[in-house]
Design a protein around this motif. Structure first.
Motif, PDB file in Angstrom:
ATOM      1  N   VAL A  20     -28.894 -31.325 -84.389  1.00  0.00           N
ATOM      2  CA  VAL A  20     -28.766 -30.067 -83.650  1.00  0.00           C
ATOM      3  C   VAL A  20     -29.788 -30.005 -82.527  1.00  0.00           C
ATOM      4  CG1 VAL A  20     -28.973 -27.551 -83.801  1.00  0.00           C
ATOM      5  CG2 VAL A  20     -27.763 -28.819 -85.600  1.00  0.00           C
ATOM      6  N   ASN A 166     -24.110 -26.071 -90.004  1.00  0.00           N
ATOM      7  CA  ASN A 166     -23.736 -27.422 -89.607  1.00  0.00           C
ATOM      8  C   ASN A 166     -22.758 -28.018 -90.617  1.00  0.00           C
ATOM      9  OD1 ASN A 166     -23.850 -29.742 -87.998  1.00  0.00           O
ATOM     10  ND2 ASN A 166     -25.515 -30.632 -89.193  1.00  0.00           N
ATOM     11  N   LEU A 191     -20.856 -25.329 -86.523  1.00  0.00           N
ATOM     12  CA  LEU A 191     -20.707 -26.667 -85.962  1.00  0.00           C
ATOM     13  C   LEU A 191     -19.797 -27.478 -86.869  1.00  0.00           C
ATOM     14  CD1 LEU A 191     -24.409 -27.336 -84.919  1.00  0.00           C
ATOM     15  CD2 LEU A 191     -22.591 -26.176 -83.643  1.00  0.00           C
ATOM     16  N   PHE A 216     -17.702 -30.042 -81.367  1.00  0.00           N
ATOM     17  CA  PHE A 216     -19.064 -29.834 -81.846  1.00  0.00           C
ATOM     18  C   PHE A 216     -19.943 -29.312 -80.712  1.00  0.00           C
ATOM     19  CE2 PHE A 216     -23.429 -31.249 -82.411  1.00  0.00           C
ATOM     20  CZ  PHE A 216     -23.703 -30.961 -83.733  1.00  0.00           C
ATOM     21  N   LEU A 220     -21.766 -25.630 -79.977  1.00  0.00           N
ATOM     22  CA  LEU A 220     -23.216 -25.556 -79.785  1.00  0.00           C
ATOM     23  C   LEU A 220     -23.595 -24.757 -78.542  1.00  0.00           C
ATOM     24  CD1 LEU A 220     -25.896 -26.608 -81.010  1.00  0.00           C
ATOM     25  CD2 LEU A 220     -25.696 -28.590 -79.499  1.00  0.00           C
TER      26      LEU A 220
END
Length: 228
Positions: A20, A166, A191, A216, A220
């Motif tokens: 991340v 995540n 995510l 993804f 973000l």
């Protein structure tokens, strides 16, 4: 220059904080928001160098003037290649490092280890935003709750926190509402789990650098907007 400082941390190891943090830093740099410095604060098991296929120094004491260029507008303070006991690095070193970097960069993204040590506390104290990374399983969410309690005890403002889930997927047995109740706040970004993420890690090229339109990376961006 007065940098915006973001610390990315998790209550449990293995949540994907380095992934991340790396992709967040790349996205900020690609957005032309001024120079970005990514700081690997995990002195015992730092992964940022590997994620960018970069070379780190052996020196165990990080210094602002040894930043490694990772790409256009993106630099990093990498963890030493000879890893050791983080307790041997004086607290003032990290404090002075962050203070110095704040005069040199527009954004600082700190990849912090899950262990709560003096360096993590220092980073959190400097941060304008604290991104708490979790995965959508009950043990991880319970650990996140305990981390919230710890931050509350230390007196950190809850308004500085954002929760990122995540490796999320639709059929994980936990409804969105249940995850958010366990997370104690609305989730800033989900995510998605994707095989492309570990591939990017293994090739030393963060996904945001090679495929910024990947789902993804698109997910973000919501976090990036809050860090601008």
């Amino acid at each position: 220059m007065d940098a915006q400082i973001v610390t990315v941390v998790a209550a449990r190891a293995g949540a994907g904080t380095s992934t991340v943090a790396a992709n967040l830093a790349v996205t900020l740099a690609r957005g032309g928001r001024g120079p970005v410095c990514l700081v690997d604060l995990d002195f015992s098991a730092g992964d940022i160098a590997t994620m960018f296929d970069a070379e780190a120094d052996e020196d165990g004491v990080p210094e602002a003037h040894v930043a490694t260029r990772l790409g256009k507008g993106l630099y990093a303070i990498l963890a030493p290649t000879v890893l050791g006991d983080p307790g041997r690095v004086p607290e003032r070193v990290v404090s002075e490092l962050i203070a110095s970097l704040s005069t040199m960069y527009a954004h600082i993204v700190i990849d912090a280890p899950a262990a709560v040590n003096k360096h993590v506390v220092t980073a959190l104290e400097y941060s304008h935003r604290q991104i708490l990374v979790t995965t959508p399983e009950r043990p991880a969410l319970r650990a996140l709750g305990r981390y919230h309690d710890m931050l509350d005890t230390l007196g950190y403002d809850r308004r500085l926190r954002s929760v990122v889930v995540n490796r999320s997927y639709t059929d994980n047995g936990m409804p969105v509402g249940e995850v958010e109740r366990a997370a104690r706040m609305p989730v800033a970004a989900w995510l998605p789990a994707s095989g492309d993420v570990p591939v990017s890690v293994n090739t030393g090229q963060p996904l945001a650098a090679v495929d910024p339109e990947h789902e993804f990376c698109v997910a973000l961006r919501g976090v990036v907007e809050g860090s601008a």
